[in-house]
Write an enzyme that holds these catalytic residues in place. Structure first.
Site, PDB file in Angstrom:
ATOM      1  N   ARG A  19       0.827  -1.220   0.000  1.00  0.00           N
ATOM      2  CA  ARG A  19       0.000   0.000   0.000  1.00  0.00           C
ATOM      3  C   ARG A  19       0.855   1.261   0.000  1.00  0.00           C
ATOM      4  NH1 ARG A  19      -4.962  -2.226   1.981  1.00  0.00           N
ATOM      5  NH2 ARG A  19      -4.599  -4.245   2.940  1.00  0.00           N
TER       6      ARG A  19
ATOM      7  N   ASP B 299       9.332  -5.580   2.433  1.00  0.00           N
ATOM      8  CA  ASP B 299       8.775  -6.549   1.485  1.00  0.00           C
ATOM      9  C   ASP B 299       8.059  -5.838   0.344  1.00  0.00           C
ATOM     10  OD1 ASP B 299       8.003  -9.349   0.788  1.00  0.00           O
ATOM     11  OD2 ASP B 299       5.986  -8.543   1.079  1.00  0.00           O
TER      12      ASP B 299
ATOM     13  N   TYR C  95       3.195  -4.171  -6.889  1.00  0.00           N
ATOM     14  CA  TYR C  95       2.600  -3.303  -5.869  1.00  0.00           C
ATOM     15  C   TYR C  95       2.490  -1.858  -6.358  1.00  0.00           C
ATOM     16  CZ  TYR C  95       2.989  -7.044  -2.368  1.00  0.00           C
ATOM     17  OH  TYR C  95       2.867  -8.228  -1.665  1.00  0.00           O
TER      18      TYR C  95
ATOM     19  N   ARG D  47       3.419 -16.182  -6.584  1.00  0.00           N
ATOM     20  CA  ARG D  47       2.437 -17.270  -6.531  1.00  0.00           C
ATOM     21  C   ARG D  47       2.914 -18.367  -7.461  1.00  0.00           C
ATOM     22  NH1 ARG D  47      -2.420 -16.738  -3.867  1.00  0.00           N
ATOM     23  NH2 ARG D  47      -2.671 -14.659  -2.979  1.00  0.00           N
TER      24      ARG D  47
ATOM     25  N   ASN E  99       2.729 -18.151  -1.043  1.00  0.00           N
ATOM     26  CA  ASN E  99       1.476 -18.810  -1.413  1.00  0.00           C
ATOM     27  C   ASN E  99       1.702 -20.174  -2.064  1.00  0.00           C
ATOM     28  OD1 ASN E  99      -0.144 -16.402  -0.670  1.00  0.00           O
ATOM     29  ND2 ASN E  99       0.919 -15.480  -2.402  1.00  0.00           N
TER      30      ASN E  99
ATOM     31  N   GLY F 126       1.365  -3.673   7.312  1.00  0.00           N
ATOM     32  CA  GLY F 126       0.898  -3.036   6.079  1.00  0.00           C
ATOM     33  C   GLY F 126       0.428  -1.609   6.277  1.00  0.00           C
TER      34      GLY F 126
ATOM     35  N   GLN G 183       0.106   2.402   6.777  1.00  0.00           N
ATOM     36  CA  GLN G 183       0.812   3.575   6.223  1.00  0.00           C
ATOM     37  C   GLN G 183       0.900   4.689   7.260  1.00  0.00           C
ATOM     38  OE1 GLN G 183       2.260   3.305   3.155  1.00  0.00           O
ATOM     39  NE2 GLN G 183       1.537   1.222   3.525  1.00  0.00           N
TER      40      GLN G 183
ATOM     41  N   ARG H  42       1.181   3.902  13.893  1.00  0.00           N
ATOM     42  CA  ARG H  42       0.999   2.444  13.952  1.00  0.00           C
ATOM     43  C   ARG H  42       2.321   1.702  13.728  1.00  0.00           C
ATOM     44  NH1 ARG H  42      -4.916   2.050  11.052  1.00  0.00           N
ATOM     45  NH2 ARG H  42      -6.095   2.481  12.951  1.00  0.00           N
TER      46      ARG H  42
HETATM   47  N1  LIG Z   1       2.556 -12.525  -0.786  1.00  0.00           N
HETATM   48  C1  LIG Z   1       1.337 -12.087  -1.012  1.00  0.00           C
HETATM   49  O1  LIG Z   1       0.581 -12.632  -1.825  1.00  0.00           O
HETATM   50  C2  LIG Z   1       0.867 -10.882  -0.254  1.00  0.00           C
HETATM   51  C3  LIG Z   1      -0.479 -10.475  -0.323  1.00  0.00           C
HETATM   52  C4  LIG Z   1      -0.873  -9.364   0.433  1.00  0.00           C
HETATM   53  C5  LIG Z   1       0.056  -8.707   1.235  1.00  0.00           C
HETATM   54  N2  LIG Z   1       1.373  -9.113   1.248  1.00  0.00           N
HETATM   55  C6  LIG Z   1       2.391  -8.426   2.078  1.00  0.00           C
HETATM   56  O2  LIG Z   1       1.869  -8.192   3.371  1.00  0.00           O
HETATM   57  C7  LIG Z   1       1.971  -6.816   3.674  1.00  0.00           C
HETATM   58  C8  LIG Z   1       0.893  -6.404   4.624  1.00  0.00           C
HETATM   59  O3  LIG Z   1      -0.385  -6.617   4.027  1.00  0.00           O
HETATM   60  P1  LIG Z   1      -1.613  -5.727   4.481  1.00  0.00           P
HETATM   61  O4  LIG Z   1      -1.367  -4.313   4.138  1.00  0.00           O
HETATM   62  O5  LIG Z   1      -2.848  -6.384   4.009  1.00  0.00           O
HETATM   63  O6  LIG Z   1      -1.466  -5.882   6.088  1.00  0.00           O
HETATM   64  P2  LIG Z   1      -2.452  -5.700   7.299  1.00  0.00           P
HETATM   65  O7  LIG Z   1      -1.574  -5.235   8.421  1.00  0.00           O
HETATM   66  O8  LIG Z   1      -3.252  -6.927   7.498  1.00  0.00           O
HETATM   67  O9  LIG Z   1      -3.452  -4.553   6.870  1.00  0.00           O
HETATM   68  C9  LIG Z   1      -3.034  -3.215   6.789  1.00  0.00           C
HETATM   69  C10 LIG Z   1      -4.232  -2.397   6.451  1.00  0.00           C
HETATM   70  O10 LIG Z   1      -5.114  -2.417   7.562  1.00  0.00           O
HETATM   71  C11 LIG Z   1      -5.429  -1.096   7.944  1.00  0.00           C
HETATM   72  N3  LIG Z   1      -5.680  -1.053   9.386  1.00  0.00           N
HETATM   73  C12 LIG Z   1      -6.882  -0.782   9.935  1.00  0.00           C
HETATM   74  N4  LIG Z   1      -6.808  -0.811  11.261  1.00  0.00           N
HETATM   75  C13 LIG Z   1      -5.548  -1.119  11.571  1.00  0.00           C
HETATM   76  C14 LIG Z   1      -4.896  -1.283  12.815  1.00  0.00           C
HETATM   77  N5  LIG Z   1      -5.519  -1.144  13.979  1.00  0.00           N
HETATM   78  N6  LIG Z   1      -3.590  -1.596  12.807  1.00  0.00           N
HETATM   79  C15 LIG Z   1      -2.940  -1.733  11.622  1.00  0.00           C
HETATM   80  N7  LIG Z   1      -3.526  -1.592  10.411  1.00  0.00           N
HETATM   81  C16 LIG Z   1      -4.825  -1.286  10.385  1.00  0.00           C
HETATM   82  C17 LIG Z   1      -4.236  -0.278   7.513  1.00  0.00           C
HETATM   83  O11 LIG Z   1      -4.652   1.068   7.360  1.00  0.00           O
HETATM   84  P3  LIG Z   1      -3.677   2.294   7.780  1.00  0.00           P
HETATM   85  O12 LIG Z   1      -2.675   2.405   6.695  1.00  0.00           O
HETATM   86  O13 LIG Z   1      -4.634   3.435   7.824  1.00  0.00           O
HETATM   87  O14 LIG Z   1      -3.100   1.969   9.113  1.00  0.00           O
HETATM   88  C18 LIG Z   1      -3.881  -0.936   6.187  1.00  0.00           C
HETATM   89  O15 LIG Z   1      -4.722  -0.458   5.157  1.00  0.00           O
HETATM   90  C19 LIG Z   1       1.917  -6.133   2.296  1.00  0.00           C
HETATM   91  O16 LIG Z   1       2.426  -4.828   2.300  1.00  0.00           O
HETATM   92  C20 LIG Z   1       2.767  -7.072   1.489  1.00  0.00           C
HETATM   93  O17 LIG Z   1       4.139  -6.819   1.730  1.00  0.00           O
HETATM   94  C21 LIG Z   1       1.774 -10.193   0.532  1.00  0.00           C
END
Ligand SMILES: NC(=O)c1ccc[n+]([C@@H]2O[C@H](COP(=O)([O-])OP(=O)(O)OC[C@H]3O[C@@H](n4cnc5c(N)ncnc54)[C@H](OP(=O)(O)O)[C@@H]3O)[C@@H](O)[C@H]2O)c1
Length: 305
Positions: free
Chosen positions: A29, A54, A59, A127, A157, A269, A271, A275
Site C-alpha cells: 500500500r 517486502d 505493488y 504465486r 502462497n 501493512g 501507512q 501504527r
Molecule cells: N505474498 C502475497 O501474496 C501478499 C499479499 C498481500 C500482502 N502481502 C504483504 O503483506 C503486507 C501487509 O499486508 P496488508 O497491508 O494487508 O497488512 P495488514 O496489516 O493486514 O493490513 C493493513 C491495512 O489495515 C489497515 N488497518 C486498519 N486498522 C488497523 C490497525 N488497527 N492496525 C494496523 N492496520 C490497520 C491499515 O490502514 P492504515 O494504513 O490506515 O493503518 C492498512 O490499510 C503487504 O504490504 C505485502 O508486503 C503479501
C-alpha cells in the site's frame, strides 16, 4: 500460567546469513505518497528496528511502490546498507502467473532498476505458476543468484508440496515462505506450511497480519461484517487482552503471530507513522497458552476438543 516467549532480537532468515528484525514492513500500500512521506515511513521503521522491507513488482501497479522506495534510496543511498530488500515476481495481470525463465529474468531486472539497487536480498516467487516445472524454476533462480542479481530466494502462497518440489532442485536452501497468516487466516497452522518451516528451519513471513485491516475494525463495525459473529468474538477476545496488557489490539495480534514456534515475521501493512511506532509494543505482550488458544477458538468458531 507462564507467558509464551517472544524474542526481540534479529533472527536468521531461514538457514542463511541474512538477519532480520522479528517484524517486517510491507509495501503493498506504499505507493501514492510523496517521497518525503515515503522516507518518513522507511526511517521510522528503521528506528523501530525493522530492517526487512517486502515488495513485489506489481505493488502500486506497474512497479509504483518499488519506484517510490527507490527514489528514497536514490536520495539517501546510506539507507540501503541498513536494510534487507525483499521483492517478488511471477504475477502478470491478465495471465495471471508467469514464472518462465524469460519473464522472471525481466521482472527481476525491472525490480532492481526501480529499487535503485544492484542486488535484491530475498527474491520471492509471488504465486506458484502451475505451468513451470520446479527444475526449470530452480535453474532460473540459480542463474539470478549466480549473476549476483539476488542473494537468497523465497516462495509465497506455495503449498508445502510445491515448496518441497522446488527445494529438491535447488542447490541452496529456500530462506522464507510467505503465506497469509493471522487470527482470521489460520490455514498455515493446519496445511503443513508452518510445520514445514519448522522442519526445514525456513522463516515464515506472515502477510496481512491484521487481515487487511479487518482486525482493526471497531466491535460495532465487526458485527456488521458478513461473518460478524465470529469476527466480533475474535475482536472481543483481543480487546480483553489488549486492555490487560496496556497495549493496542494490533500489538496483541502481532504478538499472537510472533509466539508461534516457527517464529513467523509479521509484515506490517499500515501507512500510519503512529501504527509503525506502536508495532514494537508487541514485544511487551505476555500471552499465556490459554490466551492464545482462546483467540484461536474464537477465530475458528468452535472449541478445540
Ligand atoms: N505474498 C502475497 O501474496 C501478499 C499479499 C498481500 C500482502 N502481502 C504483504 O503483506 C503486507 C501487509 O499486508 P496488508 O497491508 O494487508 O497488512 P495488514 O496489516 O493486514 O493490513 C493493513 C491495512 O489495515 C489497515 N488497518 C486498519 N486498522 C488497523 C490497525 N488497527 N492496525 C494496523 N492496520 C490497520 C491499515 O490502514 P492504515 O494504513 O490506515 O493503518 C492498512 O490499510 C503487504 O504490504 C505485502 O508486503 C503479501
Amino acid at each position: 500460567m507462564v507467558a509464551l516467549p517472544i524474542r526481540l532480537e534479529a533472527r536468521a532468515l531461514g538457514p542463511t546469513h541474512l538477519r532480520a528484525f522479528p517484524i517486517a514492513y510491507g509495501c503493498w500500500r506504499f505507493a501514492g505518497s510523496s517521497v518525503r512521506e515515503a522516507r518518513e515511513k522507511i526511517e521510522l521503521s528503521l528506528a523501530v528496528g525493522i530492517n526487512l522491507f517486502d515488495h513485489a513488482d506489481i505493488y502500486g501497479g506497474d512497479g509504483a511502490a518499488e519506484d517510490l522506495f527507490g527514489r528514497v534510496l536514490a536520495e539517501s543511498p546510506g539507507l540501503r546498507h541498513r536494510m534487507l530488500l525483499a521483492t517478488k515476481g511471477g504475477i502478470v495481470q491478465g495471465v495471471p502467473y508467469d514464472s518462465s525463465p524469460a519473464h522472471l529474468a525481466a521482472a527481476c531486472e525491472g525490480s532492481l532498476k526501480r529499487l535503485r539497487t544492484d542486488v535484491i536480498d530475498v527474491y520471492q516467487i509471488h504465486r506458484p505458476d502451475l505451468l513451470v516445472h520446479p527444475q526449470e524454476l530452480a535453474a532460473t533462480l540459480v542463474r539470478l543468484r549466480r549473476d549476483g542479481k539476488i542473494r537468497e530466494v523465497g516462495v509465497s502462497n506455495f503449498t508445502r508440496w510445491q515448496f518441497e518440489a522446488l527445494q529438491r532442485y535447488l542447490p541452496f536452501p529456500i530462506a522464507v515462505h510467505q503465506p497469509e497468516f493471522s487470527p482470521l487466516c489460520l490455514g498455515p497452522l493446519r496445511d503443513g506450511v508452518l510445520d514445514q518451516c519448522l522442519e526445514h528451519d525456513v522463516t515464515p513471513l506472515a502477510w496481512s497480519p491484521l487481515a487487511r485491516g479487518r482486525l482493526g475494525l471497531s466491535l460495532e463495525a465487526a458485527r456488521r461484517e458478513p461473518d460478524g459473529r465470529r469476527l466480533a468474538d475474535v475482536v472481543e477476545n483481543l480487546d480483553i487482552l489488549a486492555e490487560r496488557e496496556g497495549v493496542s489490539r494490533t500489538a496483541v495480534v502481532l504478538a499472537w503471530i510472533l509466539v508461534h514456534p516457527s517464529r513467523p515475521i509479521p509484515i506490517l501493512g499500515t501507512q500510519r507513522l503512529e501504527r509503525i511506532r506502536e508495532s514494537a509494543d508487541a514485544f511487551k505482550v505476555h500471552l499465556t497458552r490459554r490466551d492464545w488458544y482462546a483467540v484461536l477458538e474464537a477465530a475458528q468458531g468452535e472449541k478445540l476438543p
